[in-house]
Design a protein around this motif. Structure first.
Motif, short mmCIF file in Angstrom:
data_model
loop_
_atom_site.label_atom_id
_atom_site.label_comp_id
_atom_site.label_asym_id
_atom_site.label_seq_id
_atom_site.Cartn_x
_atom_site.Cartn_y
_atom_site.Cartn_z
N MET A 197 0.84 -1.21 0.00
CA MET A 197 0.00 0.00 0.00
C MET A 197 0.87 1.26 0.00
SD MET A 197 -3.07 1.11 0.10
CE MET A 197 -4.38 0.43 1.07
N ASN A 198 1.92 1.26 0.80
CA ASN A 198 2.83 2.41 0.84
C ASN A 198 3.58 2.57 -0.47
OD1 ASN A 198 2.45 3.70 3.29
ND2 ASN A 198 3.65 2.17 4.39
N ARG A 201 1.95 4.26 -3.45
CA ARG A 201 1.91 5.73 -3.43
C ARG A 201 3.11 6.31 -4.16
NH1 ARG A 201 2.00 6.37 2.68
NH2 ARG A 201 1.97 8.60 2.29
N LEU A 202 4.16 5.50 -4.30
CA LEU A 202 5.38 5.97 -4.97
C LEU A 202 5.35 5.74 -6.48
CD1 LEU A 202 7.99 4.55 -2.42
CD2 LEU A 202 7.10 6.88 -2.54
#
Ligand SMILES: [Zn+2]
Length: 247
Positions: A197-198, A201-202
């Protein structure tokens, strides 16, 4: 016979340890549960009475038939969703331990289109693809819980040959050849979900390749590296690790 009772008690200790580990690692909270197939009665499984995993002791463990009915008449109130366990043991003779969890980090992947896939080495056990089961497909509007054998069988059908299945708006169920294998995937899959999930974002994310998953799948669940993890989790949870032979 005495040996059988001793062995059964040792297996029950390992199941209690798995309850404490999963609670301590945040995989289960007030809800969620873990079971093992009965070591001498393959058509039965052992699981706590309806109790939060952090509170489970050996006295709380009871045997159930694969249809979810209790083996002894005076069994206290069982888990509402115990059918998950029996249906998976019925469908998969290779499976000896099952975890059901509502872990927060996994939930977004049960309701969004983005597939949950392994992106970190420790989560390779979840397999290249994780199926998603939607109780609404065959049962319409429900409370989303698996509360009867038909729903359990449908979930087990969806699991197929996989080790993990996502459950829409609800959580996941995981199946393992033994307790340490299923505990490991239940701990690392939510971590993997959080990291994925993190990373999303990238930008685009590269997950594990089929070849990498294949290589890592050759790890014996009774290997020293798996036992090392079990000892660590037990130490953190404040419970004796027991013996590798009883996993
Ligand atoms: Zn549930």
């Amino acid at each position: 016979m005495t040996q059988d009772v001793d062995k059964l008690n040792r297996c029950i200790h390992m199941l209690v340890a798995a309850n404490r580990i999963l609670a301590n690692e945040g995989v289960v909270d007030a809800y969620g549960h873990v079971s093992i197939r009965h070591p001498f009665e393959p058509n039965q499984y052992l699981i706590s009475r309806s109790l939060s995993p952090e509170l489970v002791t050996a006295e709380d463990i009871y045997a159930f038939h694969l249809d979810g009915s209790p083996v002894v008449a005076n069994t206290p109130t069982p888990y509402l969703e115990r059918f998950i366990h029996g249906s998976i043991y019925k469908k998969r003779p290779d499976i000896h331990a099952v975890v059901h969890s509502h872990a927060d980090d996994v939930l977004p992947f049960t309701i969004a289109r983005e597939p949950l896939r392994p992106v970190i080495n420790t989560a390779s056990d979840m397999g290249l693809e994780v199926p998603l089961w939607d109780i609404h497909d065959h049962f319409g509007d429900t409370n989303l819980l698996v509360t009867n054998p038909d729903q359990g069988d449908d979930l087990a059908q969806g699991l197929g040959d996989h080790k993990v299945i996502l459950m829409r708006g609800h959580g996941f169920s995981a199946a393992g050849k033994n307790l340490v294998e299923v505990v490991k995937v239940a701990i690392y899959m939510p971590k993997n979900a959080k990291i994925l999930m993190n990373a999303l974002r990238l930008g685009p994310v590269k997950g594990l390749t089929p070849g990498e998953i294949e290589i890592r799948s050759k790890v014996d669940p009774k290997s020293p590296q798996m036992w090392r993890a079990w000892e660590f989790w037990c130490s953190k949870a404040g419970i004796a690790a027991g013996s590798k032979e009883d996993l």
